[in-house]
Write an enzyme that holds these catalytic residues in place. Sequence first.
Site, PDB file in Angstrom:
ATOM      1  N   GLU A  33       0.875  -1.166   0.000  1.00 23.54           N
ATOM      2  CA  GLU A  33       0.000   0.000   0.000  1.00 23.54           C
ATOM      3  C   GLU A  33       0.918   1.223   0.000  1.00 23.54           C
ATOM      4  O   GLU A  33       1.776   1.331   0.877  1.00 23.54           O
ATOM      5  CB  GLU A  33      -0.862  -0.029   1.275  1.00 23.54           C
ATOM      6  CG  GLU A  33      -1.870   1.079   1.296  1.00 23.54           C
ATOM      7  CD  GLU A  33      -2.734   1.064   2.567  1.00 23.54           C
ATOM      8  OE1 GLU A  33      -2.584   0.143   3.379  1.00 23.54           O
ATOM      9  OE2 GLU A  33      -3.528   2.000   2.720  1.00 23.54           O
ATOM     10  N   ARG A 259       5.157 -12.524   9.964  1.00 23.89           N
ATOM     11  CA  ARG A 259       5.855 -11.299   9.598  1.00 23.89           C
ATOM     12  C   ARG A 259       7.168 -11.202  10.360  1.00 23.89           C
ATOM     13  O   ARG A 259       7.343 -11.807  11.417  1.00 23.89           O
ATOM     14  CB  ARG A 259       4.989 -10.073   9.794  1.00 23.89           C
ATOM     15  CG  ARG A 259       4.514  -9.815  11.206  1.00 23.89           C
ATOM     16  CD  ARG A 259       3.355  -8.827  11.252  1.00 23.89           C
ATOM     17  NE  ARG A 259       3.678  -7.521  10.725  1.00 23.89           N
ATOM     18  CZ  ARG A 259       2.986  -6.921   9.757  1.00 23.89           C
ATOM     19  NH1 ARG A 259       1.950  -7.506   9.199  1.00 23.89           N
ATOM     20  NH2 ARG A 259       3.325  -5.720   9.339  1.00 23.89           N
ATOM     21  N   LYS A 269       4.400   1.002   9.316  1.00 22.49           N
ATOM     22  CA  LYS A 269       4.547   2.256   8.590  1.00 22.49           C
ATOM     23  C   LYS A 269       3.941   3.415   9.376  1.00 22.49           C
ATOM     24  O   LYS A 269       4.455   4.523   9.347  1.00 22.49           O
ATOM     25  CB  LYS A 269       3.873   2.143   7.226  1.00 22.49           C
ATOM     26  CG  LYS A 269       4.768   1.510   6.186  1.00 22.49           C
ATOM     27  CD  LYS A 269       4.069   1.416   4.851  1.00 22.49           C
ATOM     28  CE  LYS A 269       3.164   0.228   4.774  1.00 22.49           C
ATOM     29  NZ  LYS A 269       2.534   0.003   3.481  1.00 22.49           N
TER      30      LYS A 269
HETATM   31  P1  ATP Z   1       2.686  -1.948   7.899  1.00 27.27           P
HETATM   32  O1  ATP Z   1       1.900  -2.527   9.037  1.00 27.27           O
HETATM   33  O2  ATP Z   1       4.127  -1.809   8.172  1.00 27.27           O
HETATM   34  O3  ATP Z   1       2.066  -0.725   7.333  1.00 27.27           O
HETATM   35  P2  ATP Z   1       1.442  -3.439   5.903  1.00 27.27           P
HETATM   36  O4  ATP Z   1       1.265  -4.907   5.970  1.00 27.27           O
HETATM   37  O5  ATP Z   1       0.259  -2.592   6.145  1.00 27.27           O
HETATM   38  O6  ATP Z   1       2.646  -3.073   6.813  1.00 27.27           O
HETATM   39  P3  ATP Z   1       1.604  -3.321   3.096  1.00 27.27           P
HETATM   40  O7  ATP Z   1       2.060  -2.218   2.229  1.00 27.27           O
HETATM   41  O8  ATP Z   1       0.151  -3.661   3.082  1.00 27.27           O
HETATM   42  O9  ATP Z   1       2.066  -2.983   4.553  1.00 27.27           O
HETATM   43  O10 ATP Z   1       2.477  -4.615   2.860  1.00 27.27           O
HETATM   44  C1  ATP Z   1       2.842  -5.134   1.618  1.00 27.27           C
HETATM   45  C2  ATP Z   1       3.239  -6.564   1.807  1.00 27.27           C
HETATM   46  O11 ATP Z   1       4.329  -6.673   2.716  1.00 27.27           O
HETATM   47  C3  ATP Z   1       2.099  -7.367   2.405  1.00 27.27           C
HETATM   48  O12 ATP Z   1       1.977  -8.565   1.683  1.00 27.27           O
HETATM   49  C4  ATP Z   1       2.502  -7.591   3.822  1.00 27.27           C
HETATM   50  O13 ATP Z   1       1.994  -8.785   4.305  1.00 27.27           O
HETATM   51  C5  ATP Z   1       4.038  -7.601   3.720  1.00 27.27           C
HETATM   52  N1  ATP Z   1       4.638  -7.186   4.990  1.00 27.27           N
HETATM   53  C6  ATP Z   1       4.400  -6.052   5.677  1.00 27.27           C
HETATM   54  N2  ATP Z   1       5.085  -6.021   6.828  1.00 27.27           N
HETATM   55  C7  ATP Z   1       5.798  -7.178   6.886  1.00 27.27           C
HETATM   56  C8  ATP Z   1       6.702  -7.757   7.825  1.00 27.27           C
HETATM   57  N3  ATP Z   1       7.025  -7.133   8.956  1.00 27.27           N
HETATM   58  N4  ATP Z   1       7.241  -8.968   7.543  1.00 27.27           N
HETATM   59  C9  ATP Z   1       6.928  -9.591   6.394  1.00 27.27           C
HETATM   60  N5  ATP Z   1       6.092  -9.109   5.477  1.00 27.27           N
HETATM   61  C10 ATP Z   1       5.511  -7.919   5.703  1.00 27.27           C
HETATM   62 MG    MG Z   2      -1.448  -2.546   5.016  1.00 26.15          MG
END
Ligand code: ATP
Ligand code: MG
Length: 558
Positions: A33, A259, A269
């Site tokens: 995202e 994760r 983020k």
């Molecule tokens: P954040 O909580 O940091 O905003 P998010 O999951 O909302 O992370 P996205 O942009 O939706 O962020 O993530 C893109 C991809 O990266 C998704 O498939 C998510 O599952 C993966 N991802 C995000 N954080 C991690 C992590 N700490 N370890 C492994 N994969 C991750």
């Molecule tokens: Mg997200």
Amino acid sequence: MMTTKSSNFIHNIIEEHMRNNKYERVHTRFPPEPNGYLHIGHAKSICLNFGTALLYAGLCNLRFDDTNPSKEEVEYVDSIKEDVRWLGFDWGDRLFYASDYFERLYEYAIQLIKAGKAYVCDLSPEEIRLHRGTLTQPGQESPYRSRSVEENLDLFERMRAGEFADGSKVLRAKIDMASPNLNLRDPVIYRIMRAEHHRTGDKWCIYPMYDYAHPLSDAIEGITHSICTCEFEDHRPLYDWVLEAVDIENPPQQIEFARLNLSHTVMSKRKLRQLVEKGFVNGWDDPRMPTISGLRRRGYTPEAMRDFCERIGVAKANSVVDIAYLEHCIREDLNRRAPRVMAVLRPLKLVIDNYPEDRVEMLDAQNNPESPDMGSRRIPFSRVIYIERDDFMEDPPKKFFRLSPGKEVRLKHAYIIKCERVVKDEQTGEIVELHCTYDPETRSGASSDARKVKGTLHWVSAEHAIKAEVRLYDHLFLKDNPEEDEDFTSNLNPNSLEILSDCYVEPALAGVNPGTRFQFLRQGYFCVDKDTLESGLVFNRVVSLKDSWAKISAKKGS
Ligand code: ATP
Ligand code: MG
């Protein structure tokens, strides 16, 4: 590009799928995202998705999940592309945006309504929440649940046309208000929101929810394996429901993995954005940040990051990886790759009284004994040099093998010197200068060099050295798990950045470009910062030489 060789449970599932012909090919995607910069957790996901595609000669798409217009920006899109590329992965011509599919997602919604599987609901968000029930109590059906297909079609079209106020209506999937899985209790799949979208502008005032848009985006792109993190495990039944409800043939398979969590930092983020916006760090690429751009600026290599992601493995169970392990990976990489040079971070002037005043010798120095093919360079030696302040003690304890009055040490690549006299500031008593003599028979590598002394110090020639600023970094947070406290910022390490502005490096470093990495002998690995272009040489300490991981892993018995 290297592919992942070790197998993990996801690879086992994929191989099973190939054996039983569920899928004949592998097509994954990385779906960020664009609401912030990527962090090392995303790097794990990138390596897994792109690495898995490479391993099975398949494809991996980069897809921006831009269904939530209020938080997304072009700046983030650009940074994400840069980070994925820098990590060494290539999406070819498959760069997509969920917003490209808005029209098709709308048509699928119409299809759902026609099939009696979705309805327009007028409950407020608060009422919807109250109707949802709890883990122990079933939900309550919305009074709008039994609207006719015709009425739903009419209302949904008018939602799109902008006839209703934000939040006044939603489209919900008609599933099961009594399901033990709360995600299946008629989840909202469209909401009204008048917000400028970074790609579609004001074309839409209704936006699809993630749980609806994601499975369909996967299906539209022909994804086979939709790899995501474990918090989506409970959403998988909804993922499958959506695809079945619109008759997707051979739908993609969602697979969850744990994760990455790292000690001494935060990884969401939202929290990283807070650090940036409240000025706790100097931007998303501050070298203390766990962002890919921060780690890159700090001096991490893509190879070390990929190596780290490979070595931590892929599992179902959540765990916290010690940040020392990440540091261990970059140390191992730079040990072989970084040229070794001399830099004095806290200089103390040293005069060699018996060395001719106008003489300059050029000494041979190997660039990296671990990698002989990196060759050697010449470094100037002269009568006045700088050594590290810490390397001299007037009243040393017993096992101090560095310099002290009357004692001898070797200067790396040069001669053995002996400390004859200490000069102090009359007012403060601070040591300002050392006077030494050198033994001309002891030049490193010369046939006459037969003597051994215990200590070897790094140094630079005062006349030839270049001034530099060196930024030393420590953990961003004091605690292993800063998130366990309500205000995680209260755990910030007040000493995470120390700036040394009077350092000296050897002249071979003149004109080095940002991003170039070195080992400063006896001190650690350093990388030229981008600020160098504006304000003279600036180095970031990537990591010190001392490896705390060996100790930690021995203790854990791993
Ligand atoms: P954040 O909580 O940091 O905003 P998010 O999951 O909302 O992370 P996205 O942009 O939706 O962020 O993530 C893109 C991809 O990266 C998704 O498939 C998510 O599952 C993966 N991802 C995000 N954080 C991690 C992590 N700490 N370890 C492994 N994969 C991750
Ligand atoms: Mg997200």
